[in-house]
Design a protein around this motif. Structure first.
Motif: not given
Length: 449
Positions: A127-134
């Motif tokens: 989820e973090n990667y999808i939102d550009g936070e990972g």
């Protein structure tokens, strides 16, 4: 539950809640996550929804771009993906399906290297990667770019495994199968035919938009009518990805997950195969099941709704059978997820070994009338925590006493509050459900769309 992942993966309406960009990023992350030390090997299956092909290609693009090798099973069932992960040592597996939802929904269900639903902490990383936070994940280049292999033979190996589990020939048995125009369409009839049954199939011609449409385990009246009209010995109805099964007995009665747990659990106890003398259920199971198990001297535990939680309890405590009223039944000796076709084979085993009709096997169980209403709401958490809603739930609980119960919970996969009442009559069930729904409306929680 996370932002995107619920109790059964990432699910929503195709290209609205769940897009190809989401799928691509899921693939990118999984290829990276499972390929840190070596090239990852990932197996993918899908159901018959029109959008399943689109998501398959997006996932493959992401996975191979991150360096993973991908094996495509094409249209198959969720449990077949789980089986192949375990038997052929894949790093993870993906099932593209929205299970019992209508065709315009779809989902991405991820299974880990043990063939079990992905850990919540990994879902959070996705989820973090999808939102550009990972992480910033590099692209694979040159010989490190992944490849794709057409692996439909894997589905055939799963079919062979199912056939190997049967203890007797089905010769002489007239069996009806409702394949829900879904994943079971590629598997179920072949299994029953190979075991010698006279097999009758309905809803076995998927076209991309007819999955679960008035058929399968969520619309079982279709199969009830078919079994009675054709004088069949038994019928089985599957859902879109064939991980759940409901049955219809020789008299046309519905045999839901609770009754399946009773039939198979009692048989396993007789054979000394019921580990810890315990069946794992969920909070949705009927009071009648528990009373019948008490009579048999069988213990039980209750988990939150979701076969994920059922299996966690089974794994932690070594239990051998568990499941949900909806038909997700897990036999831990053979599978790590619900498996509709396996469940139907296990029911056939009990019938044939005990030489009894299914209607006779359940005659000692009285299932309390139950009514479940799904209420579409603006916000599940806000609705469930409303003080007025809590107040009416407490009132109903007090009035029902020991002769019924009410359960109001948030759906794990839809914007829905589920209101369920068990009572001594259908009239009482409706009365109490209506009271709760009316309060939800008065408090402004119900959606009008």
């Amino acid at each position: 539950m996370g932002k995107y992942f619920g109790t059964d993966g990432f699910r929503g309406e195709a290209n609205i809640d769940l897009t190809v960009e989401h799928a691509y990023k899921v693939g990118r992350f999984l290829g990276y996550y499972y390929g840190k030390d070596r090239k990852a090997n990932v197996v993918i299956g899908k159901d018959t929804r029109r959008s399943s092909y689109m998501f398959e290609y997006a996932l493959v693009s992401g996975l191979t771009a991150s360096g993973a090798d991908v094996y495509l099973l094409h249209v198959t069932s969720t449990p077949s993906v789980s089986y192949l992960i375990r038997s052929e040592n894949y790093d993870c597996g993906i099932m593209i399906s929205a299970s019992h939802n209508p065709y315009y929904d779809n989902g991405i269900k991820i299974l880990n290297g043990s063939g079990y639903k992905l850990e919540s902490e990994v879902e959070e990383l996705i989820e973090n990667y999808i939102d550009g936070e990972g992480l910033s994940i590099p692209y694979a280049t040159r010989e490190k770019i992944g490849k794709t292999t057409d692996y439909y033979i894997g589905r055939n190996r799963y079919i062979g495994y199912l056939i190997s589990l049967a203890t007797r020939s089905f010769s002489g048995m007239r069996v009806g199968l409702d394949c829900a125009n879904g994943s079971a369409s590629t598997i179920a009839k072949g299994v029953f035919d190979a075991l010698g049954a006279k097999t009758y199939t309905i809803n076995n011609e998927p076209n991309g938009t007819n999955i679960n449409d008035g058929c399968g385990s969520t619309h079982i009246k279709t199969l009830q009518k078919y079994v009675v009209e054709n004088q069949l010995d038994i019928g089985f109805a599957y859902d879109g990805d064939a991980d759940r099964c409901l049955a219809v007995d020789d008299k046309g009665n519905i045999i839901d997950g609770d009754l399946i747990l009773y039939v198979c659990g009692s048989y396993m106890k007789e054979r000394g195969e019921l580990n810890n003398n315990t069946i794992v259920t969920t909070i949705m199971s009927n009071i009648g099941l528990y009373k019948a198990l008490d009579e048999k001297g069988i213990s039980y535990v209750k988990t939150a709704v979701g076969d994920k939680y059922v299996y966690e309890n089974m794994l932690e405590n070594g239990h051998s059978i568990g499941g949900e009223q909806s038909g997700h039944i897990i036999f831990s000796k053979h599978a790590t997820t619900g498996d509709g076709i396996l469940t139907s084979l296990k029911i056939m085993e009990v019938i044939l070994e005990k030489k009894m009709k299914l209607s006779d096997l359940i005659k000692d169980v009285y299932i309390y009338p139950q009514l479940l209403v799904n209420v579409k709401v603006k916000d599940k958490k806000t609705a469930r925590e409303d003080n007025k809603v809590k107040e009416i739930i407490n009132q109903v609980t007090s009035e029902l006493g020991d002769e019924g119960r009410i359960l109001v919970r948030e759906s794990g996969t839809e914007p829905v509050i589920r209101v369920m009442v068990e009572a001594q009559s259908h009239e009482l069930c409706k009365l109490h459900v209506d009271r709760v729904v009316e309060v939800l409306k008065q408090q402004g929680h119900v959606r009008n769309d």
